[in-house]
Design a protein around this motif. Structure first.
Motif, short mmCIF file in Angstrom:
data_model
loop_
_atom_site.label_atom_id
_atom_site.label_comp_id
_atom_site.label_asym_id
_atom_site.label_seq_id
_atom_site.Cartn_x
_atom_site.Cartn_y
_atom_site.Cartn_z
N THR A 69 0.84 -1.20 0.00
CA THR A 69 0.00 0.00 0.00
C THR A 69 0.88 1.25 0.00
OG1 THR A 69 -1.79 -1.16 1.11
CG2 THR A 69 -1.84 1.24 1.21
N ALA A 70 1.91 1.25 0.81
CA ALA A 70 2.84 2.38 0.83
C ALA A 70 3.51 2.56 -0.53
CB ALA A 70 3.89 2.18 1.91
N ARG A 71 3.92 1.45 -1.14
CA ARG A 71 4.56 1.51 -2.46
C ARG A 71 3.60 2.06 -3.51
NH1 ARG A 71 6.93 -4.02 -4.22
NH2 ARG A 71 7.75 -3.81 -2.11
N ILE A 72 2.34 1.68 -3.43
CA ILE A 72 1.33 2.15 -4.39
C ILE A 72 1.19 3.67 -4.31
CG2 ILE A 72 -1.16 2.16 -4.87
CD1 ILE A 72 -0.99 -0.90 -3.93
N PHE A 73 1.07 4.19 -3.10
CA PHE A 73 0.90 5.63 -2.95
C PHE A 73 2.18 6.39 -3.28
CE2 PHE A 73 -2.98 4.38 -0.83
CZ PHE A 73 -3.87 5.32 -1.33
N GLU A 74 3.32 5.78 -3.02
CA GLU A 74 4.59 6.40 -3.40
C GLU A 74 4.68 6.52 -4.92
OE1 GLU A 74 9.38 5.64 -2.79
OE2 GLU A 74 7.94 4.26 -1.89
N LYS A 75 4.32 5.45 -5.62
CA LYS A 75 4.33 5.48 -7.08
C LYS A 75 3.33 6.49 -7.62
CE LYS A 75 6.13 1.15 -8.66
NZ LYS A 75 6.04 0.17 -9.70
N ALA A 76 2.14 6.51 -7.03
CA ALA A 76 1.12 7.45 -7.48
C ALA A 76 1.60 8.89 -7.32
CB ALA A 76 -0.19 7.23 -6.72
N LEU A 77 2.20 9.21 -6.19
CA LEU A 77 2.69 10.56 -5.96
C LEU A 77 3.81 10.91 -6.93
CD1 LEU A 77 2.68 13.19 -4.39
CD2 LEU A 77 4.17 12.10 -2.69
N SER A 78 4.73 9.99 -7.13
CA SER A 78 5.87 10.28 -8.01
C SER A 78 5.46 10.38 -9.48
CB SER A 78 6.97 9.24 -7.83
OG SER A 78 6.56 7.99 -8.35
N ARG A 79 4.34 9.77 -9.84
CA ARG A 79 3.89 9.79 -11.24
C ARG A 79 2.62 10.60 -11.43
NH1 ARG A 79 4.82 3.38 -12.43
NH2 ARG A 79 7.08 3.44 -12.17
N LEU A 80 2.29 11.41 -10.48
CA LEU A 80 1.05 12.17 -10.51
C LEU A 80 0.92 13.04 -11.75
CD1 LEU A 80 -1.43 12.33 -8.72
CD2 LEU A 80 -0.39 14.27 -7.56
N ASP A 81 2.04 13.54 -12.24
CA ASP A 81 1.99 14.38 -13.44
C ASP A 81 1.61 13.60 -14.69
OD1 ASP A 81 4.38 12.98 -13.43
OD2 ASP A 81 5.54 14.62 -14.30
N SER A 82 1.62 12.27 -14.63
CA SER A 82 1.22 11.47 -15.80
C SER A 82 -0.27 11.14 -15.79
CB SER A 82 2.03 10.17 -15.87
OG SER A 82 1.65 9.29 -14.84
N TYR A 83 -0.97 11.45 -14.69
CA TYR A 83 -2.41 11.20 -14.63
C TYR A 83 -3.13 12.15 -15.57
CZ TYR A 83 -7.22 11.52 -13.12
OH TYR A 83 -8.59 11.56 -13.12
N ARG A 84 -4.06 11.60 -16.35
CA ARG A 84 -4.86 12.39 -17.29
C ARG A 84 -6.33 12.21 -16.96
NH1 ARG A 84 -2.91 12.54 -22.86
NH2 ARG A 84 -4.85 13.73 -23.00
N ALA A 85 -6.97 13.26 -16.48
CA ALA A 85 -8.38 13.20 -16.09
C ALA A 85 -9.29 12.86 -17.26
CB ALA A 85 -8.80 14.52 -15.46
N ASP A 86 -8.88 13.21 -18.48
CA ASP A 86 -9.71 12.92 -19.65
C ASP A 86 -9.72 11.42 -19.99
OD1 ASP A 86 -7.02 13.12 -20.41
OD2 ASP A 86 -7.50 13.73 -22.45
N ARG A 87 -8.82 10.66 -19.40
CA ARG A 87 -8.77 9.22 -19.66
C ARG A 87 -9.55 8.41 -18.64
NH1 ARG A 87 -2.78 7.62 -21.71
NH2 ARG A 87 -3.06 8.45 -23.79
N GLY A 88 -9.93 9.03 -17.53
CA GLY A 88 -10.71 8.31 -16.52
C GLY A 88 -10.52 8.90 -15.15
N PRO A 89 -11.30 8.44 -14.19
CA PRO A 89 -11.21 8.95 -12.82
C PRO A 89 -9.87 8.59 -12.16
CG PRO A 89 -13.23 7.70 -13.15
CD PRO A 89 -12.39 7.49 -14.36
N PHE A 90 -9.48 9.40 -11.21
CA PHE A 90 -8.24 9.18 -10.48
C PHE A 90 -8.24 7.81 -9.80
CE2 PHE A 90 -5.79 9.31 -6.55
CZ PHE A 90 -4.54 9.64 -7.04
N GLY A 91 -9.37 7.42 -9.23
CA GLY A 91 -9.45 6.13 -8.55
C GLY A 91 -9.12 4.95 -9.45
N VAL A 92 -9.57 5.02 -10.68
CA VAL A 92 -9.26 3.95 -11.64
C VAL A 92 -7.76 3.91 -11.90
CG1 VAL A 92 -9.62 3.16 -14.02
CG2 VAL A 92 -11.55 4.03 -12.68
N TRP A 93 -7.17 5.09 -12.09
CA TRP A 93 -5.72 5.19 -12.31
C TRP A 93 -4.96 4.62 -11.10
CZ3 TRP A 93 -1.92 8.48 -10.03
CH2 TRP A 93 -0.72 8.59 -10.74
#
Length: 100
Positions: free
Chosen positions: A53-77
């Motif tokens: 779980t810690a690794r998941i959130f660490e990855k999400a934070l470090s790659r947050l700039d790659s999230y695209r809201a037009d591709r789907g909700p944040f939760g899915v990402w």
């Protein structure tokens, strides 16, 4: 995983968190229990679930700039990252003989 889990103004929170990582705390607080439960269901150990779980959130934070809201909700990402982290963990465990 539907939009019922999403935070109001989630896209705005993500945009703010890209520039100001402390804003990521709202996303973490909202999703941490759901992500942990998802991980815990798939791995045997609560300790391993905590680590993943810690690794998941660490990855999400470090790659947050790659999230695209037009591709789907944040939760899915986020849950896609979770699925990939769990899969990598289980593959490594099999490769190293940690699973029977």
């Amino acid at each position: 995983m539907g939009t019922a889990l999403a935070l109001p103004d989630e896209a705005a929170i993500v945009t703010r968190a890209v520039a100001e990582p402390a804003a990521f705390a709202a996303l973490y607080d909202h999703y941490v229990h759901a992500v942990y439960n998802y991980v815990r269901y798939r791995v045997d150990s609560p300790f391993t679930a905590d680590e993943l779980t810690a690794r998941i959130f660490e990855k999400a934070l470090s790659r947050l700039d790659s999230y695209r809201a037009d591709r789907g909700p944040f939760g899915v990402w986020l849950f896609t990252i979770a699925r990939n982290v769990i899969t990598d963990h289980l593959r490594a465990a099999r490769r190293h003989g940690l699973l029977s």
